[in-house]
Design a protein around this motif. Sequence first.
Motif, PDB file in Angstrom:
ATOM      1  N   PHE A 151     -29.492   5.674 -17.693  1.00 21.58           N
ATOM      2  CA  PHE A 151     -30.015   4.519 -17.635  1.00 21.58           C
ATOM      3  C   PHE A 151     -29.921   3.363 -16.781  1.00 21.58           C
ATOM      4  CE2 PHE A 151     -29.522   6.660 -21.676  1.00 21.58           C
ATOM      5  CZ  PHE A 151     -30.011   5.411 -22.988  1.00 21.58           C
ATOM      6  N   LEU A 187     -33.931  -6.300 -22.104  1.00 16.38           N
ATOM      7  CA  LEU A 187     -33.619  -5.174 -21.816  1.00 16.38           C
ATOM      8  C   LEU A 187     -32.828  -4.354 -20.641  1.00 16.38           C
ATOM      9  CD1 LEU A 187     -34.810  -2.790 -23.579  1.00 16.38           C
ATOM     10  CD2 LEU A 187     -37.171  -2.592 -22.320  1.00 16.38           C
ATOM     11  N   LEU A 190     -29.468  -4.698 -20.097  1.00 14.36           N
ATOM     12  CA  LEU A 190     -28.564  -3.550 -21.535  1.00 14.36           C
ATOM     13  C   LEU A 190     -28.971  -1.879 -20.816  1.00 14.36           C
ATOM     14  CD1 LEU A 190     -27.715  -3.806 -23.588  1.00 14.36           C
ATOM     15  CD2 LEU A 190     -29.916  -2.764 -24.998  1.00 14.36           C
ATOM     16  N   PHE A 191     -29.880  -1.632 -20.110  1.00 10.33           N
ATOM     17  CA  PHE A 191     -30.132   0.238 -19.988  1.00 10.33           C
ATOM     18  C   PHE A 191     -29.316  -0.199 -18.254  1.00 10.33           C
ATOM     19  CE2 PHE A 191     -34.653   0.697 -21.628  1.00 10.33           C
ATOM     20  CZ  PHE A 191     -34.395   0.890 -22.484  1.00 10.33           C
ATOM     21  N   ILE A 194     -25.423  -0.296 -19.561  1.00 13.38           N
ATOM     22  CA  ILE A 194     -24.865   1.050 -20.002  1.00 13.38           C
ATOM     23  C   ILE A 194     -24.422   2.289 -19.130  1.00 13.38           C
ATOM     24  CG2 ILE A 194     -25.938   2.883 -21.841  1.00 13.38           C
ATOM     25  CD1 ILE A 194     -27.544   1.641 -23.638  1.00 13.38           C
TER      26      ILE A 194
ATOM     27  N   ILE B 596     -25.212   6.417 -27.402  1.00 15.07           N
ATOM     28  CA  ILE B 596     -26.123   5.763 -26.306  1.00 15.07           C
ATOM     29  C   ILE B 596     -26.896   4.915 -26.655  1.00 15.07           C
ATOM     30  CG2 ILE B 596     -26.658   5.042 -24.002  1.00 15.07           C
ATOM     31  CD1 ILE B 596     -24.300   7.096 -22.383  1.00 15.07           C
ATOM     32  N   LEU B 604     -33.006  -2.736 -29.644  1.00 16.36           N
ATOM     33  CA  LEU B 604     -34.140  -2.423 -29.293  1.00 16.36           C
ATOM     34  C   LEU B 604     -34.815  -3.128 -30.666  1.00 16.36           C
ATOM     35  CD1 LEU B 604     -34.871   0.496 -26.903  1.00 16.36           C
ATOM     36  CD2 LEU B 604     -35.114  -1.970 -26.430  1.00 16.36           C
ATOM     37  N   TRP B 610     -33.505 -11.992 -30.153  1.00 18.26           N
ATOM     38  CA  TRP B 610     -33.458 -13.207 -28.404  1.00 18.26           C
ATOM     39  C   TRP B 610     -35.340 -13.372 -28.107  1.00 18.26           C
ATOM     40  CZ3 TRP B 610     -30.193  -8.528 -28.605  1.00 18.26           C
ATOM     41  CH2 TRP B 610     -30.970  -7.566 -28.032  1.00 18.26           C
TER      42      TRP B 610
END
Lengths: 459, 610
Positions: A151, A187, A190-191, A194, B596, B604, B610
């Motif tokens: 990730f 995005l 966030l990956f 994680i 996860i 998503l 946002w």
Amino acid sequence: MSAVLLIAVPLLAAFISILNKKLAPVLLLLVSLFNIVSIFFYSLGTITIGGFEAPYGISLVLDNYSLIGLIVINIAFFLVLLISYEKVKKVATVLLVALAGLNGLLLTGDLFNLFVFIEVSGIAAYLISTTNKKYVATFNYLVIGTVGSSFYLLGLIILYAMVGTLNMSDMALRISSEGISAANLSLPFLFMFIGLGVEAKLLPFNSWVKGILGNSNKLVGPMIASVYAGTISLVFGRILTSVFVVSDRLGLILTVILLVGIVAGETMAFASTKLREILLYSSIAQASLVIILFLEGITGWAVMMVIANVISKLVLFAIASYTSDELKTDEVDNLKGIFSKNKIIGVAFTIASLSVSGLPLFMGFVVKMNVLTSIFDGEDYLLAAVILLTSIVEGVYFVRVLIKLWYNKEDAKTINYNFVIKYIVSVLAVLLIVFGTYTTVLNDQVETVNEVFEIGGNE
Amino acid sequence: MNFASIEMILMITLASGVLAYLIGKLNAKLGSIVTILVSMYVTIAVIYFGYNGELVITTEYLPLVTFKVTNIGLFFASTVTFVFAMVSFFNPFFIDKYKFKALYSMLYIFSLVGILGVFFTDNFMTLFVFFEFTVWSSMFLIPMGKSTKSTTLYFAMSTIGSFALLYAIFLMRSQSGSFDIDQGLAMVSGAKATWTYILLSVAAFAKLGAFPLHLWLPKVLGDAPDPVTAVFSGGLEKLGAFVAVMGLVRLAPVSFNIGAIDMDFARYVIAFIGSITIIIGTLMAIRQDDAKKLLAYSSMSNGGYIIVALTIGNGIAISGALYHVLAHAIASAAAFLAIAAVARKTNTTKMSELGGMIHNMPITYMVYLIAIISMAGIPPMGGFISKWMIFQAVINKGLPIIAIGVFFGSIGSFLYVFRPLAALFLGQQLPEYKHLKEAPFFMVLPMIILSGLIIYTGVLPNYILGKINEIVVDLGATAVTITEYTITGFNGTIHPALISGMFGVGVFVAFLIFITFKKSKKVTLMDTYTAGEFIYTEELLHYSVDFYAPLERLYEKYIHIMEKTYDSIRNKIAEVGHFFKYYFFTNKPEVSVFWIVIIVSLLLWGESLW
């Protein structure tokens, strides 16, 4: 001398150690000691590897932030080695690689390089955890860890496609100059969050922790819970403060997830009856709290909290793991009264746990008070309330454990703690008291850390 | 080095705590004697320098800590340190019973340090630090007694109080910009003032052991070592009263005024809870068999009086509350010490296992008698004066519902305080205790001093009331009218010395009757009439068993409500923990991967957010 030696020497030693198995543990100790001593001779600054200027080459950043981290982590690493020397022998080479990886994580100024070090230190951690002899747990760790780092890599690829650089400071510059909105960064961020969250024990990415720390021996316990956890928290801190700007909404969502992590950690610890389990769930809550602080921009005190956690978790896990190694059990009810025969160990454990629960005279209290002051300055009343409420739960289970471990009706089991662990935990306990009463040091360090990130400190 | 400086006193005390530990390691008894010397020193230093106005507040060695001598701080400090000093005389006689002897001496002194810091500061942060310091140092004293179970409960309740206090401190700081106590209390306003008020009340309730945070009080006081019990009831509990003064008196009214009684609604609510505290404390005290638990519940109900009086907040009420703090502190310390003196010999505090101790310990009996007379609010003891003032305030304010609680508690206290007297000291002597002697001199001495003070506060209250008047004026209320011998309330004047004189005459007449008439015949406990049957369970025939059974039957169904509530809170917390464990910490890595993926897809999906 250049700070790159902190990484290079352990790696080189790792290769040498394969040649002579007997010499390996000694080499490990020497290298670890060399690292500690050498830290004090490096001058601050950015080191470019191979003469390629950033952003084209890989650079290491030695500023006051990474310096504090390096000092704490290297010393803690060395102490863990001393405590668990007989376990170390089998995995000396792995530990050398781990040392290189951890130092790399703290030093690197490059996001891809960071991935490499996550993998290096991660693989070392999997191998170290095999000394628990719980191979299924290690396998779980391996799977989840790998998913996590993929990730991270995925996030990094997206980020590279957007910004076109991997260097941290360069990226921060370009993000602001090219006007990439925080929304677009969500995005990839966030990956990566994680990916790092797996290693940092954040709920819900952390199910490996129970298998690894719940069965930990005296090497794995302090190594993963104290040294690794401290390092990853600091890495998190760097990324959150100097690379990304988290949009308000994403920040809110993450804060909520992390708050759930705190509540979950404390309640799970409350519901547990095994010593190591209580400690591991408690450290999940601590880890989430530290990340929240970094998110809120309370960087300086977050670093101090990391340090306080490294010290106290080292003491707690060293004692808990040592005890369960000896007695083959860590049910608190089976350990009743063990401290009454080992007062030094008991006092150190008590001090460390009181510090974690934030009682005065100990380092945890000073950190907690300053953190709360900052949170209230930010008018975040709900966050403060959650922290305080969970602290009550935390204090209760720690006191419950302490009372059980000190008092007993029947004869307590006898354990012989060797003098190394006794010395180390008592020195660390004294350190918690020193930092808890002589607070000027902490304030100075907070100032220095905040200067690194140009945050207006708490004057 | 200035010996009149608070900093110096504090540091000397702290250092001697460590010293007591080291000496205690060599010889436990010597270590406990250090506690006597230190607490005597602190008491004398505080009272002597304090009331001569010589206490120095500058700090040289302790950074960030600031001190301030206020009338109220001085009053509380001298009361509590005095209780510590008196109780410390018991330490050497009990030290052998503890598991960690040296530690006991150290923690005893450390609690004293915490107390000093709390009462002599003008800074909320300093106050909180010392407050918490007291909590953890006194916490570890508890498990050295009978049972370790109540320690966690004490910590939980105390921490609820401390954190409520902390939150209130930060709320006040957000408006006043500093940790200064006076500024904080004066400048907080609006919704924050309401919250501050609620939180400070919670803190005070937790420390005083008032409903609904009272559960720790009987358990801790029942379990803790006997001298520690006296310190808790006479000393540490009073931290709550100190916080209550801040929240209930010094904070400006925070809600709307109830026109009919000219009282702030929020204050009325707290007064109501205070009177519930009195009633519950009284009812629970009536059913206890353990003398220590009985006194613990009585402490709880006395805490209720202090709360009720402080909410009313006029001159008489505040003086009554503060005088009650003093009167209850010394009376409950004396009562607990008397019980401790008995328990040391008999190893029990259960009334059904005791009897006739007056033959063995006449002085202890007298001490206990004087203490409970004061606790029941009967002249000529200190408790009468304070209760009289509180009654005056409640009646004058026109609070009938609250008054029911207040009077009920006073009458109820007749029912329970005389039970230990009758069961423990009077009645037939048990054969197994026949050989016991009076407590040694150094245990009797502090008890006599306390008794003397109880009588003094009842006969000549005016000197101390004069000091309290200074506090009342500081707090912005009108001072109570006192002359050399009289106190003027709302509906008249009393003359404590005259009352005491009349009381003395009565006692003298009774004594004359006692010596002139025929002596009573002594029988043994086994003289019980049992219709020729052999008694298997003779303890059930002890007359203190089920003494108030008909009364108790009225409410015995409801006595465990609070306990069950807290148990279920605890279980709920554990359930939440099990829930998280079950869903997130399986041995299957795919579950983690599942979470996860869930999180990523959820985020998503909400990308448009946002």
